[in-house]
Design an enzyme around this catalytic site. Structure first.
Site, PDB file in Angstrom:
ATOM      1  N   ARG A   1       0.830  -1.205   0.000  1.00  0.00           N
ATOM      2  CA  ARG A   1       0.000   0.000   0.000  1.00  0.00           C
ATOM      3  C   ARG A   1       0.863   1.253   0.000  1.00  0.00           C
ATOM      4  NH1 ARG A   1      -3.739  -2.489   3.926  1.00  0.00           N
ATOM      5  NH2 ARG A   1      -5.620  -3.130   2.809  1.00  0.00           N
ATOM      6  N   GLY A   2       1.950   1.212   0.740  1.00  0.00           N
ATOM      7  CA  GLY A   2       2.839   2.373   0.798  1.00  0.00           C
ATOM      8  C   GLY A   2       3.394   2.721  -0.563  1.00  0.00           C
TER       9      GLY A   2
END
Length: 410
Positions: free
Chosen positions: A347-348
């Site tokens: 997600r980062g």
């Protein structure tokens, strides 16, 4: 020109007007008023109407009374640049995944978020659709609107302000997601659905103040809907789905506790704000607020040009966003930073790439630069570094140090 009165009921056409007899009174005849009398009455009515017409001051007062509750202008907010940038980037690209704003009490978190909704331009919607369906995008249409389109119906459309929905701490799951009337479904065979807050927030902003005090189950429901863009309600074998694509904005005070790391990771960006310590800046904030409280209409008018300019800039960035790509080497370095910081999942990586493109579009450029990544990567990664629920969230310094190392900027 002669005026004729309509013959009374029972009188023959052309006969003399009927008399009205009253005991002890001379008989009266219904006589048509003369042209002079009619003209006099009309002139009196015109004078009365002119006297009743509101003055310019009264019209201004009526406009103020009819207007919605005045909102503090976004461009007049002093400081808190990190929070404002995170909010603007999410408006440009809602797929970034929302913002979690943590800061001290009285630092303008709620004021800024409400000002953002007031800043945004109106959007096209299907008339009287409870889900704010987009008449031009099938992905943002409810099932009912899709069926109407398939049947060949010409949809009536309108415009509305971007919805800003507040989610209270005491809200139940039914209030958030909506409810199905089981009795009506069984007796009449129709899906009777009462939309919840997620339906009202579709294509808008869903704001949760003190999100760290909200029940974890509800937070999970909100984050699931924000990530998928759809809300599904199932009761007794009956299932109803509708679009729920909104920008989720949460705020809270660190003194009252943090969200669990699993929930924090679901927010696209994390902004930290603190109390302004500079005395002159504090005086400026107080002065501006006093001006707004004394005369909101005039204060908003004084910053109108800046508001319009920022709105136009956001609209232009949304268009430019589709043409921007992150260079392959830069994407590799972003993933290297995430790997060295031991960020769980990807997600980062995804959020950092999207945020870098959004800030380049906001600046009016078609290429992403290392400076763009440097400005957004702390907001995208700092809340993903906390493994221990009792640990403090990094202020972004660790992320910046690794960025300088990977990009050879030391």
């Amino acid at each position: 020109m002669a005026l004729r009165m309509k013959s009374p009921i029972g009188a023959r056409a052309g006969s003399r007007p009927a008399s009205v007899r009253v005991a002890g009174v001379m008989p009266l005849r219904a006589v048509a008023p003369s042209m002079a009398t009619v003209a006099k009455r009309m002139s009196v009515q015109v004078r009365v109407a002119a006297a009743d017409a509101p003055s310019a001051a009264q019209q201004k007062l009526m406009a103020s009374l009819n207007a919605a509750r005045p909102v503090y202008p976004f461009t007049a907010i002093v400081g808190q640049e990190e929070m404002k940038l995170a909010l603007i980037l999410n408006v440009i690209d809602p797929k970034i995944g929302g913002v979690m704003v943590m800061g001290d009490r009285g630092t303008g978190k709620s004021t800024t978020i409400r000002a953002l909704a007031d800043l945004l331009p109106e959007m096209n919607v299907v008339w009287k659709d409870p889900f704010n369906s987009d008449p031009n995008d099938p992905e943002l249409m409810s099932s009912e609107v899709r069926e109407r389109l398939k049947s060949g119906e010409v949809l009536k459309t309108g415009t509305m302000k971007i919805p800003m929905v507040d989610l209270p701490l005491g809200a139940t799951e039914d209030r958030v997601c909506g409810t199905i009337d089981i009795e009506k479904a069984l007796t009449e065979g129709v899906k009777a659905f009462e939309p919840g807050l997620l339906a009202k927030a579709n294509r808008g902003i869903l704001y949760v103040d003190e999100v760290n005090l909200l029940d974890d189950h509800l937070v999970d429901v909100l984050l699931d809907s924000a990530a998928s863009g759809w809300n599904t309600v199932e009761r007794e074998g009956i299932s109803i789905s509708h679009p729920a694509r909104f920008i989720l904005v949460g705020s809270g005070n660190p003194e009252e506790g943090e969200l669990r790391p699993q929930l924090l990771d679901r927010f696209g960006m994390h902004a930290q704000i603190g109390t302004v310590r500079e005395p002159k800046l504090r005086v400026q904030i107080v002065t501006e607020r006093q001006k707004f409280d004394e005369n909101p209409t005039d204060f908003r008018e004084s910053v109108k040009d800046g508001q319009i300019a920022l709105t136009d800039r956001i609209v232009a960035a949304r268009v430019l966003l589709k043409k921007i790509e992150v260079d392959y080497e830069q994407r590799v370095k972003i993933s290297q930073i995430c790997s060295e910081l031991n960020v769980d999942g990807i997600r980062g990586d995804i959020v950092t790439n999207r945020a870098a493109k959004a800030i380049a579009a906001f600046e009016g450029r078609s290429e992403v630069t290392p400076e763009d990544i440097y400005r957004v990567i702390p907001l995208c990664l700092r809340h993903r570094l906390r493994k221990d629920p009792l640990a403090q969230i990094d202020d972004g310094e660790r992320v910046r140090e690794v960025f300088k190392k990977v990009f050879d900027l030391e």
